[in-house]
Design an enzyme around this catalytic site. Structure first.
Site, PDB file in Angstrom:
ATOM      1  N   GLU A   4       9.226  69.139  29.947  1.00 40.14           N
ATOM      2  CA  GLU A   4       9.801  68.322  28.892  1.00 40.14           C
ATOM      3  C   GLU A   4      10.131  66.984  29.539  1.00 40.14           C
ATOM      4  O   GLU A   4      11.203  66.789  30.113  1.00 40.14           O
ATOM      5  CB  GLU A   4      11.054  68.961  28.297  1.00 40.14           C
ATOM      6  CG  GLU A   4      11.574  68.194  27.095  1.00 40.14           C
ATOM      7  CD  GLU A   4      13.080  67.966  27.097  1.00 40.14           C
ATOM      8  OE1 GLU A   4      13.577  67.390  26.129  1.00 40.14           O
ATOM      9  OE2 GLU A   4      13.746  68.328  28.079  1.00 40.14           O
ATOM     10  N   ASP A  27      13.226  71.920  31.652  1.00 38.20           N
ATOM     11  CA  ASP A  27      14.046  71.056  30.812  1.00 38.20           C
ATOM     12  C   ASP A  27      14.351  69.731  31.495  1.00 38.20           C
ATOM     13  O   ASP A  27      14.531  69.662  32.710  1.00 38.20           O
ATOM     14  CB  ASP A  27      15.361  71.780  30.492  1.00 38.20           C
ATOM     15  CG  ASP A  27      16.290  70.972  29.624  1.00 38.20           C
ATOM     16  OD1 ASP A  27      15.920  70.702  28.468  1.00 38.20           O
ATOM     17  OD2 ASP A  27      17.383  70.599  30.098  1.00 38.20           O
TER      18      ASP A  27
END
EC number: 2.4.1.18
Length: 638
Positions: A363, A310
């Site tokens: 990401e 993330d």
């Protein structure tokens, strides 16, 4: 007193060098037998502490009962407490250099109390008996780049629940989620973070227990069962993982021993002002051992098939989410976090040495180069990157009234300019259907029918576009409301024909996707794609070819982004023969208008759109057609 062997001393050395890849075996709580007595060995890194004790119900939370011993000057405290068992609840009582006593959960705990309680729980590391040997062997032999990959992203607690804030267990979710996802034809499940976190509405992205699977849904072995069952049913499991920051709750990592230990000491580097969290100190060796071990822990101890990392951009840039003047340049005068870049490379190198053929997906929302390239050529070392540019362009385009789409035609074609610069995943994730952004279906313009047609069109184009696929839960049946994290999905919608047809459509789309190597075999190679016509902005129609290693598997894709039907429309094709429409998003079975091409389409030997041949077909409204050439002569088959 517990004595340390030379091997353990070597582990301590590696831990302080940032090279202990299994630091969770050294630190934390471990059920052991010492001098004939069974009990628990505790070890914690608290370099600034004056004194550390283990406290819990077993000693009435009295820090005088079980003080720990500091191992030389390396900051590691340890103790062996006999007669403690699995399930023992504990914390560390730490006397800080400032004379304050504070209670901290174990950073390396394998289990935690159910929120709102915050203590750590003794739990054995390896008692679960796995039954996924066949899957693990197959995974090792699979070329992930040349295989189909369609990921179902899920937040367990809001997929389906018993009642608000009362959830099913991992085992119960296994019995419900796995048959559903398998039936739809997905290849992987991606779970929003399951590391222990205090606040439900952080969705797991602000963690306290990095080695502790959240107790909201059961025990660590319950989660192992979930993964095991996925594997036995042919589904891979990816976990969202958050090494970029952690929350400030008092029982967690913040000022763990009274001083910054896991976070940067410099507030301008430590503070993630956008989220109210703290950044890990990527320059500190012990933190590198902690994070690298944590990634390996999830991959090895839980047999996970990959991690989606993330907010990588928040790690790479010192100014991420910060106002001018609230951050400092690096030593070279740039805004890159040099230590974070070095850590990411080191982490990926370690992971692929310890767990080859897993998925490490970044990401990363900027244009940082070579995210999915190996470190030895200057890359960050991930093997996949989320294509945020494609996602933003396509959702912006699809939200437009079709009458305006011709003025923004580049939004559907620009992604092919960089499609092979990285190994991409095309993500339509939870972030795109929350906080007022509307659900995927409700982003679509037009009346009721057109919304569903646009959704089918978008999904078919997504599956025809180079790159692996990801769709957040609810999108598969056209949830009208955006994701409501305090409620479960609107399953009652499946009683309505349009939503049931959409679910059936996604299932059929997956079947076609898996059956056609041209849609995935050369996802990351330029020879896997070429345009037939990218420039028909007036009619908002594009056409292209997807190739596989076999020319006989070639697929022609035609997309119409307007509600206008075109008859006798000429499409250039690369080879002569008959073309069969093998899939149409406009089929009546899916709720479409039925403007399909049921009969074989014979080529005409007349050049068109840069091809030697062309066919004449019906172009359905707001729809995608997949065409495949069928050999009709012996010469054709050669």
């Amino acid at each position: 007193m517990l004595e340390h062997t030379s091997l353990e001393e070597h582990d301590v050395y590696l831990f302080h060098q940032g090279n202990l890849r299994y630091s969770y075996q050294l630190l934390g709580s471990h059920l052991e037998t010492y001098d004939g007595q069974s009990g628990v060995r505790f070890a914690v890194w608290a370099p600034n502490a004056v004194q550390v004790s283990v406290v819990g119900d077993f000693n009435q939370w009295d820090g005088r009962e079980n003080p720990m011993t500091k191992m030389n000057d390396n900051g590691i405290w340890h103790a062996f407490i006999p007669d403690l068992e699995r399930g023992t609840i504990y914390k560390y009582e730490i006397l800080t250099p400032h004379g304050h006593l504070q209670l901290k959960a174990d950073p390396y705990a394998f289990s935690s109390e159910l929120r709102p309680n915050t203590a750590s729980v003794v739990y054995p590391l390896r008692e679960y008996k796995w039954n996924d040997e066949e899957w693990m062997k197959k995974r090792q032999a699979t070329n992930i780049y040349e295989s189909p990959m369609s990921i179902y992203e899920i937040h367990l607690g809001s997929w389906k629940y018993i009642e608000p804030e009362v959830f099913y267990t991992y085992r119960e979710y296994a019995d419900m989620v796995i048959p559903y996802v398998k039936e739809l034809g997905y290849t992987h499940i991606e779970l929003l973070p399951l590391t222990e976190h205090p606040f439900d509405r952080s969705w797991g992205y602000q963690a306290t227990g990095y080695f502790s699977v959240t107790s909201r849904y059961g025990t660590p072995d319950d989660f192992r069962y979930f993964v095991d069952q996925c594997h036995q049913n042919g589904l891979g499991v990816i976990l969202d993982w958050v090494p970029g920051h952690f929350c400030k709750d008092s029982h967690g990592l913040r000022r763990f021993d009274g001083e910054p230990v896991y976070e940067y000491a410099n507030p301008s580097k430590a503070e993630k002002t956008q989220w109210g969290t703290l950044t890990f100190d990527f320059d500190r060796n012990e933190v590198q051992s902690f994070l690298i071990s944590n990634a390996i822990y999830w991959l090895k101890e839980y047999h996970l098939d990959g991690l989606r990392v993330d907010a990588v951009a928040s790690m790479l840039y010192l100014d991420f989410g910060k106002e001018e003047g609230a951050w400092e340049l690096n030593e070279y005068g740039g805004r890159e976090n040099i230590e974070a870049v070095s850590f990411i490379k080191r982490m990926n190198e370690a992971i692929f040495e310890e767990a080859p053929n897993v998925l490490m997906m970044a990401e990363e929302s900027t244009s940082w180069p070579l995210v999915s390239a190996p470190t030895y050529i200057g890359g960050l070392g991930f093997n996949y990157k989320w294509n945020m540019g494609w996602m933003n362009d396509m959702l912006k385009y699809m939200e437009m009234d079709p009458i305006h789409r011709k003025y923004h035609h580049n939004l559907i074609t620009f992604s092919l300019m960089y499609a092979y610069s990285e190994n991409f995943v095309l993500p339509i994730s939870h972030d795109e259907v929350v906080h007022g952004k509307k659900s995927l279906l409700n982003k679509m313009p037009g009346d009721y029918w057109q919304k569903f047609a646009n959704l089918r069109l978008f999904l078919a184009y997504m599956y025809a576009h180079p790159g692996k696929k990801l769709l957040f839960m609810g999108g598969e049946f056209g949830q009208f409301d955006e994701w409501k994290d305090l409620e479960d999905l609107d399953w009652e919608l499946l009683e309505y024909e349009s939503h049931a047809s959409t679910l059936s459509y996604v299932k059929q789309l997956h079947q076609v996707y898996q059956d056609l190597p041209a849609l995935w075999e050369l996802d990351h190679k330029e020879e896997g794609f070429f345009w037939i016509d990218a420039n028909n902005f007036e009619q908002s129609i594009i056409s292209f070819v997807r190739n596989s290693r076999s020319s006989n598997d070639q697929i022609v894709v035609v997309c119409n982004f307007t509600p206008v039907v075109y008859h006798d429309y000429k499409i250039g094709v690369p080879r002569h023969g008959c073309y069969q429409e093998i899939f149409s998003s406009d089929a009546e079975d899916f709720g479409g208008s039925g403007q399909t091409n049921g009969l074989p389409l014979q080529t005409t030997p007349e050049p068109w759109q840069g091809q030697d041949q062309h066919i004449t077909m019906t172009i359905p409204p707001l729809a995608v057609s997949f065409l495949k050439r069928s050999s009709s002569t012996k010469e054709d088959k050669s």
